[in-house]
Design an enzyme around this catalytic site. Structure first.
Site, PDB file in Angstrom:
ATOM      1  N   TYR A  20       0.856  -1.194   0.000  1.00  0.00           N
ATOM      2  CA  TYR A  20       0.000   0.000   0.000  1.00  0.00           C
ATOM      3  C   TYR A  20       0.889   1.239   0.000  1.00  0.00           C
ATOM      4  CZ  TYR A  20      -3.406   3.460   1.586  1.00  0.00           C
ATOM      5  OH  TYR A  20      -4.216   4.576   1.700  1.00  0.00           O
TER       6      TYR A  20
ATOM      7  N   ASP B   9       9.571   3.444   0.258  1.00  0.00           N
ATOM      8  CA  ASP B   9       8.464   4.070   0.993  1.00  0.00           C
ATOM      9  C   ASP B   9       8.693   3.742   2.467  1.00  0.00           C
ATOM     10  OD1 ASP B   9       6.113   4.516   2.386  1.00  0.00           O
ATOM     11  OD2 ASP B   9       4.801   3.894   0.744  1.00  0.00           O
TER      12      ASP B   9
ATOM     13  N   LYS C  69       3.958   9.899   8.841  1.00  0.00           N
ATOM     14  CA  LYS C  69       3.764   9.432  10.227  1.00  0.00           C
ATOM     15  C   LYS C  69       4.656  10.113  11.271  1.00  0.00           C
ATOM     16  CE  LYS C  69       1.469   5.522   8.584  1.00  0.00           C
ATOM     17  NZ  LYS C  69       0.052   5.536   8.361  1.00  0.00           N
TER      18      LYS C  69
HETATM   19  N1  PMP Z   1       2.819   4.363   2.456  1.00  0.00           N
HETATM   20  C1  PMP Z   1       2.667   3.433   3.406  1.00  0.00           C
HETATM   21  C2  PMP Z   1       3.630   2.321   3.487  1.00  0.00           C
HETATM   22  C3  PMP Z   1       1.611   3.534   4.317  1.00  0.00           C
HETATM   23  O1  PMP Z   1       1.450   2.587   5.245  1.00  0.00           O
HETATM   24  C4  PMP Z   1       0.722   4.630   4.222  1.00  0.00           C
HETATM   25  C5  PMP Z   1      -0.435   4.796   5.177  1.00  0.00           C
HETATM   26  N2  PMP Z   1      -0.513   3.952   6.229  1.00  0.00           N
HETATM   27  C6  PMP Z   1       0.927   5.555   3.209  1.00  0.00           C
HETATM   28  C7  PMP Z   1       1.984   5.407   2.351  1.00  0.00           C
HETATM   29  C8  PMP Z   1       0.013   6.725   3.067  1.00  0.00           C
HETATM   30  O2  PMP Z   1       0.287   7.670   4.043  1.00  0.00           O
HETATM   31  P1  PMP Z   1      -0.861   8.678   4.514  1.00  0.00           P
HETATM   32  O3  PMP Z   1      -1.926   7.862   5.162  1.00  0.00           O
HETATM   33  O4  PMP Z   1      -0.161   9.617   5.440  1.00  0.00           O
HETATM   34  O5  PMP Z   1      -1.353   9.371   3.298  1.00  0.00           O
END
Ligand code: PMP
Length: 440
Positions: A148, A247, A274
């Site tokens: 994701y 990521d 985060k």
């Molecule tokens: N990349 C990863 C690996 C994530 O786990 C998440 C959200 N949990 C995101 C991107 C998206 O980040 P956000 O919810 O701050 O948009």
């Protein structure tokens, strides 16, 4: 008492708030991941490692807003920094010093050269992929099956594909995750299997002249990389001149310099979110000065009227309160904090493993650093295909039962710097009682 009856008895105010929410929000929610049947718990406040809901129930938090609150709820230094910044105004419509200071600190930790802030991890990935496409002059990207990277077109592909549509394990098919992903986008995303070096190398080789970048989480969900997997990816992308994007929206909490320092593999672009905003909305992407060139506004004469090759804007980018809170959080995150969190999570991993031993059911206990996780599968979880064999009903029943027993543990369970040994003891007792009742 039955799990559901107990849940209804403990949470009447959450139930009525949910019924009210359903009249204004589809399925009563604004974040699908927070939806849980029969209704989610509505929280009123957090304090250190504890959450308090609208019905007055107290729970030990092992979610921390899906890994965000690495210092727990309401860390006094983070609150102080945010409050002091708030007194200077909410948002100022101009760059601020905290934005420069937080960028410097993150770049120092990563050993990177340039960074841009976004309001979320999703937008960090959107921008990082645009940057890769712009820098490389190519359109295709590769992503891992099961990964994701935010709810947006180019990566909303094969996040959790039905196995009968997902193609061979070693050559996954790109499956749209949601309706609304255009066919044109589908053709530009190549899917690779996490933790399979040989198959991944083959797929990348096949598309070597078309790929701008490979994006992956160095620890995908709760699955650590197999020894050598990240190094092979680094080596293959370097060989064919393809950008490697890590990521690290979640995995940055593995060490002061993230998973890339933890595993000793350096990507070309890192995306973050985060923990770097101290609990406020945030994202960022970082790279070298060279790769960030498309973002540069050309010319130094006055007045400069030229445009960057790759424009970038956002009303709330580098929000001053986020920046101030982020700096305060980063200052607290010294190496010893990570060592302590690893010990706390290890106590959870060991405790859960011994509670599960001897039970006649499929389970795996995994996790690295501050993460711990139970997967209800018979086979070891190393990629999407093995994770997809999970008994999801068991997983839901277990997390709901734990909710009833005062343990808030779902998603990517993790400990924070303020999770105590007492929290671990109470949680393990609750987990033991829950297993006795639902998985004897
Ligand atoms: N990349 C990863 C690996 C994530 O786990 C998440 C959200 N949990 C995101 C991107 C998206 O980040 P956000 O919810 O701050 O948009």
């Amino acid at each position: 008492m039955d799990i559901l009856d107990n849940y209804l008895k403990l949470n009447p105010r959450s139930k009525s708030l949910y019924e009210r929410a359903c009249r204004s929000l589809p399925s009563g929610c604004t974040r699908n991941v927070l939806y849980t049947s029969p209704f989610p718990i509505y929280m009123a406040r957090g304090e250190k490692s504890r959450l308090y809901d609208v019905d007055g129930n107290e729970r030990i938090d092992f979610n921390f807003n899906n890994t965000t609150l690495i210092l727990g709820h309401n860390h006094p230094k983070v609150l102080k920094a945010a409050r002091e910044q708030l007194e200077r105004g909410t948002v100022l419509g101009a760059p601020t010093e905290p934005e420069v200071a937080l960028a410097e600190e993150i770049l120092r930790r990563l050993g990177a050269e340039r960074l841009r802030f976004t309001p979320s991890g999703t937008e960090a990935n959107i921008q990082a992929i645009r940057l890769a496409r712009s820098y490389m002059g190519r359109e295709k990207i590769a992503k891992c099956e099961g990964a994701y990277h935010g709810s947006w077109d180019a990566v909303d592909i094969s996040v959790a594909p039905p196995l009968d549509k997902a193609g061979p394990r070693k050559a996954p098919v790109a499956v749209p995750q949601n309706e609304g992903v255009p066919k044109g986008v589908l053709g530009n995303t190549v899917v690779i299997p996490f933790n399979d070096s040989e198959a991944t190398e083959k797929i990348i080789m096949k598309h070597r002249d078309e790929l701008a970048a490979v994006i992956l989480e160095p620890v995908q969900r709760d699955m650590p990389p197999k020894p050598g997997f990240l190094k092979v990816l680094r080596e293959v992308t370097e060989r064919y001149g393809i950008l490697l994007i890590f990521d690290e929206v979640i995995s940055f909490r593995l060490s002061p310099g993230g998973a890339q320092k933890f595993y000793g593999v350096k990507p070309d672009i890192t995306t973050l979110g985060k923990i770097i905003g101290g609990g406020f909305p945030v994202g960022a992407y970082a790279s070298t000065e060279e790769v960030m060139k498309p973002l540069m506004i050309p010319g130094s004469e006055f007045p400069v009227v030229k445009q960057a090759r790759l424009g970038f804007s956002g009303t709330f980018n580098a929000h001053p309160i986020t920046m101030a809170a982020g700096i305060a959080a980063m200052k607290e995150l010294k190496t010893k904090v990570y060592v302590e969190m690893d010990k706390t999570a290890e106590a959870m991993r060991e405790g859960i493993t011994s509670l599960l031993e001897g039970r006649k059911m499929g389970y795996q206990v995994s996790g690295v650093g501050s993460f711990f996780h139970i997967e209800w599968t018979k086979e070891e979880v190393v990629d999407y295909r093995s994770a997809a064999t999970e008994d999801r009903k068991m997983s839901r029943r277990f997390s709901t039962d734990l909710m009833n027993r005062g343990v808030f543990m779902w998603g990517h369970p993790n400990v924070s710097a303020v999770t105590t040994s007492e929290d671990v003891k109470i949680a393990l007792e609750a987990i033991g009682r829950s297993l006795d009742s639902i998985a004897p």
